[in-house]
Design an enzyme around this catalytic site. Structure first.
Site, PDB file in Angstrom:
ATOM      1  CD  GLU A 229      -3.015  -1.134   0.550  1.00 27.55           C
ATOM      2  OE1 GLU A 229      -3.183  -0.139  -0.175  1.00 27.55           O
ATOM      3  OE2 GLU A 229      -3.812  -2.079   0.601  1.00 27.55           O
ATOM      4  CB  CYS A 263      -1.747   7.021   1.150  1.00 28.26           C
ATOM      5  SG  CYS A 263      -3.066   6.156   2.011  1.00 28.26           S
TER       6      CYS A 263
HETATM    7  P1  NAP Z   1       8.397   5.256   4.516  1.00 32.77           P
HETATM    8  O1  NAP Z   1       9.577   6.083   4.717  1.00 32.77           O
HETATM    9  O2  NAP Z   1       8.380   4.316   3.386  1.00 32.77           O
HETATM   10  O3  NAP Z   1       8.148   4.473   5.894  1.00 32.77           O
HETATM   11  C1  NAP Z   1       7.144   3.509   6.019  1.00 32.77           C
HETATM   12  C2  NAP Z   1       7.686   2.354   6.833  1.00 32.77           C
HETATM   13  O4  NAP Z   1       8.717   1.699   6.080  1.00 32.77           O
HETATM   14  C3  NAP Z   1       8.338   2.768   8.139  1.00 32.77           C
HETATM   15  O5  NAP Z   1       8.080   1.803   9.117  1.00 32.77           O
HETATM   16  C4  NAP Z   1       9.799   2.793   7.778  1.00 32.77           C
HETATM   17  O6  NAP Z   1      10.654   2.646   8.887  1.00 32.77           O
HETATM   18  C5  NAP Z   1       9.878   1.571   6.897  1.00 32.77           C
HETATM   19  N1  NAP Z   1      11.031   1.481   6.039  1.00 32.77           N
HETATM   20  C6  NAP Z   1      11.617   2.450   5.307  1.00 32.77           C
HETATM   21  N2  NAP Z   1      12.649   1.936   4.597  1.00 32.77           N
HETATM   22  C7  NAP Z   1      12.719   0.612   4.910  1.00 32.77           C
HETATM   23  C8  NAP Z   1      13.580  -0.461   4.519  1.00 32.77           C
HETATM   24  N3  NAP Z   1      14.591  -0.291   3.651  1.00 32.77           N
HETATM   25  N4  NAP Z   1      13.358  -1.676   5.029  1.00 32.77           N
HETATM   26  C9  NAP Z   1      12.364  -1.896   5.905  1.00 32.77           C
HETATM   27  N5  NAP Z   1      11.509  -0.917   6.319  1.00 32.77           N
HETATM   28  C10 NAP Z   1      11.695   0.314   5.824  1.00 32.77           C
HETATM   29  O7  NAP Z   1       7.079   6.078   4.344  1.00 32.77           O
HETATM   30  P2  NAP Z   1       6.692   7.453   5.003  1.00 32.77           P
HETATM   31  O8  NAP Z   1       7.283   8.513   4.168  1.00 32.77           O
HETATM   32  O9  NAP Z   1       6.994   7.453   6.446  1.00 32.77           O
HETATM   33  O10 NAP Z   1       5.110   7.347   4.818  1.00 32.77           O
HETATM   34  C11 NAP Z   1       4.461   8.042   3.887  1.00 32.77           C
HETATM   35  C12 NAP Z   1       4.224   7.252   2.617  1.00 32.77           C
HETATM   36  O11 NAP Z   1       3.343   6.166   2.894  1.00 32.77           O
HETATM   37  C13 NAP Z   1       3.520   8.097   1.594  1.00 32.77           C
HETATM   38  O12 NAP Z   1       4.012   7.838   0.316  1.00 32.77           O
HETATM   39  C14 NAP Z   1       2.076   7.640   1.707  1.00 32.77           C
HETATM   40  O13 NAP Z   1       1.306   7.915   0.574  1.00 32.77           O
HETATM   41  C15 NAP Z   1       2.244   6.189   2.001  1.00 32.77           C
HETATM   42  N6  NAP Z   1       1.042   5.612   2.630  1.00 32.77           N
HETATM   43  C16 NAP Z   1       0.263   4.751   1.908  1.00 32.77           C
HETATM   44  C17 NAP Z   1      -0.898   4.234   2.447  1.00 32.77           C
HETATM   45  C18 NAP Z   1      -1.764   3.273   1.661  1.00 32.77           C
HETATM   46  O14 NAP Z   1      -2.613   2.616   2.250  1.00 32.77           O
HETATM   47  N7  NAP Z   1      -1.598   3.163   0.363  1.00 32.77           N
HETATM   48  C19 NAP Z   1      -1.272   4.571   3.740  1.00 32.77           C
HETATM   49  C20 NAP Z   1      -0.474   5.449   4.447  1.00 32.77           C
HETATM   50  C21 NAP Z   1       0.704   5.953   3.890  1.00 32.77           C
HETATM   51  P3  NAP Z   1      11.431   3.916   9.539  1.00 32.77           P
HETATM   52  O15 NAP Z   1      10.382   4.807  10.097  1.00 32.77           O
HETATM   53  O16 NAP Z   1      12.268   3.283  10.578  1.00 32.77           O
HETATM   54  O17 NAP Z   1      12.199   4.542   8.429  1.00 32.77           O
END
Ligand code: NAP
Length: 457
Positions: A229, A263
């Protein structure tokens, strides 16, 4: 990444949590796998559904405390946090009441004999979740996986460690054995090691394209099913026959909810040229009237972004867009003080060669485009890397339905904003990810849909 609660409204460090060691992560995996091999996962569904039912009650009983935790960790407004907490209880209760029916199995018509499908757990699931809906994101995974019997190892975002711990405690307090849901303050390398382990059979990630791509590649390498997602750049179409004032009100709310960090928020407003001036005037007036302030203050319309780093990122994106020729129609300012506040912002004249055109703005920034026809609106809508959800506003529902069918997204909402509900499948296409969460569809993503045939005679 350090697991820390930092209040985005004040910049104050609330608490730091130690990362789990490799040994602790491996121990958690062993316990989760033992749960999978036990009667908890393989036996009657009713004890698992009783846990979900109790979990719903406990979330409701502790709703205010949970809501305040969400506000203090990621800065959403208290009313938004209360809504999220109630939605989380609703999701737990939805699966408690409906999962047995969804997993009852179905008879298959075939000449080979009596045949049917049964639904079984697949094993330990690794979940990686984001901070913007700290409780809702967890229950979206916990609801179906507890119902079907998959133990979950959950790595929550590093800026919401209190919410992560509170959720694990709630699941235990609801009667789940240790290992049914385990919170891990884990690193990316530890997540990778878990995904590589044969005892892990499924992966669910909600987050950015970047994290999604990395984790999906790991899952693919080891042939594990994954559900992703990811981000969105959802359109909000306003057709020439729409109630423009209502569209502007709903659109502003849809863009500024949780300070623009959803999102499925409306991000690109595609407005028919006949109503564009009126829409922009009304839309701008609403943005100008937004009271940005303390998310615990019930009178605030918008709180801070989740961190100073997130604010710096969005400010940079806006600056880049303007340098590449976009018009800063309104806002575009970081607000003074220690909190991560940013003004509601409107960009116009974003051309296709502007980096903003294909980017997700994860903050209170609306892009407004003027279109001359329904076809042009669809073309612009689909000229995107993302495809999560979308909105069409029109007085003619038939016309809106036709457009909805042509937009390349996982969902479309007509004459209302994109939202979520336990019984409605949630997910996207293109770089917004694949698979679905919530509803019956979400329940059946990480299950073994086993088919059995008994030969006749
Ligand atoms: P993010 O940086 O991708 O973080 C999301 C999760 O992934 C966090 O727990 C993060 O941990 C982890 N993560 C990051 N890199 C990783 C890796 N290499 N290996 C394992 N885990 C890893 O996302 P964000 O910027 O915080 O969140 C916003 C994004 O999420 C936006 O693009 C939004 O649109 C999307 N989103 C989508 C939905 C949906 O249902 N489609 C819902 C909500 C949000 P850390 O915090 O430790 O880095």
């Amino acid at each position: 990444m350090a697991y820390q609660s930092i209040n985005p409204a004040t910049g104050a460090l609330v608490k730091t949590f130690d990362n789990h060691t490799d040994a602790q992560v491996q121990a958690a995996l062993a316990v989760a796998h033992a749960v999978y091999k036990s009667d908890w996962s393989k036996g009657d569904i009713q004890p698992r559904l009783a846990v979900l039912d109790k979990l719903a009650d406990l979330i409701e009983a502790r709703s205010e405390q949970l809501a305040v935790t969400l506000v203090q960790e990621m800065g959403k407004r208290i009313s938004e946090a209360r809504f999220e907490v109630q939605m989380s209880a609703d999701i737990a209760r939805y699966y408690a009441r409906n999962a047995a029916g969804f997993l009852a199995g179905r008879k298959l018509e075939t000449a080979h004999g009596d045949a049917w499908t049964e639904y079984h757990p697949i094993g330990v699931v690794v979940a990686v979740e984001p901070w913007n809906f700290p409780l809702y994101q967890l229950i979206r995974v916990a609801g179906p996986n507890i119902a079907v019997g998959n133990p979950v190892l959950a790595k929550h975002a590093s800026n919401v460690p209190q919410a992560a711990a509170a959720f694990e405690q709630l699941v235990r307090a609801a009667g789940a054995p240790a290992g049914v849901w385990t919170n891990l303050y884990a690193s990316g390398d530890q997540v990778a090691a878990l995904i590589a382990d044969d005892r892990v059979q499924g992966v669910a990630l909600t987050g950015s394209e970047k994290a999604g791509s990395i984790v999906a590649a790991q899952a693919g390498k080891y042939l594990k099913k994954s559900v992703l997602e990811l981000g969105g750049a959802d359109v909000f179409m306003v057709l020439d026959d729409a109630d423009v004032d209502k569209a502007a009100e709903v659109g502003a709310a849809a863009r500024l909810y949780v300070a623009g960090q959803a999102c499925n928020a409306a991000k690109r407003f595609l407005v028919h040229e006949k109503v564009a001036d009126r829409f922009l005037e009304k839309f701008t007036a609403i943005f100008a009237g937004i009271k940005v302030g303390d998310p615990m203050d019930e009178s605030a319309d918008m709180g801070p972004l989740c961190s100073l780093a997130a604010r710096a990122d969005i400010a940079q994106q806006v600056d880049n867009a303007v340098q590449a020729g976009a018009t800063l129609h309104y806002g575009g300012k970081a607000l003074p003080g220690p909190g991560a506040y940013y003004s509601p912002t409107i960009l116009t004249n974003v051309t296709r060669d502007n980096p903003a055109y294909f980017s997700e703005f994860f903050g209170p920034v609306a892009q407004v485009y003027v279109v001359r026809s329904d076809d042009e609106a669809v073309e612009l809508a689909n000229d995107s890397m993302f495809g999560l959800s979308g909105v069409v506003f029109s007085a003619d529902v038939e016309r809106a339905r036709k457009l909805a069918s042509r937009i390349e997204t996982g969902s479309v909402w007509i004459n209302t904003r994109s939202s979520t509900s336990p019984e409605l499948p949630f997910g996207g296409v293109k770089r917004s990810g694949y698979g679905r969460e919530l509803a019956e569809d979400g329940l059946k993503e990480l299950v073994n849909q086993k088919m059995i045939v008994v030969a006749r005679g």
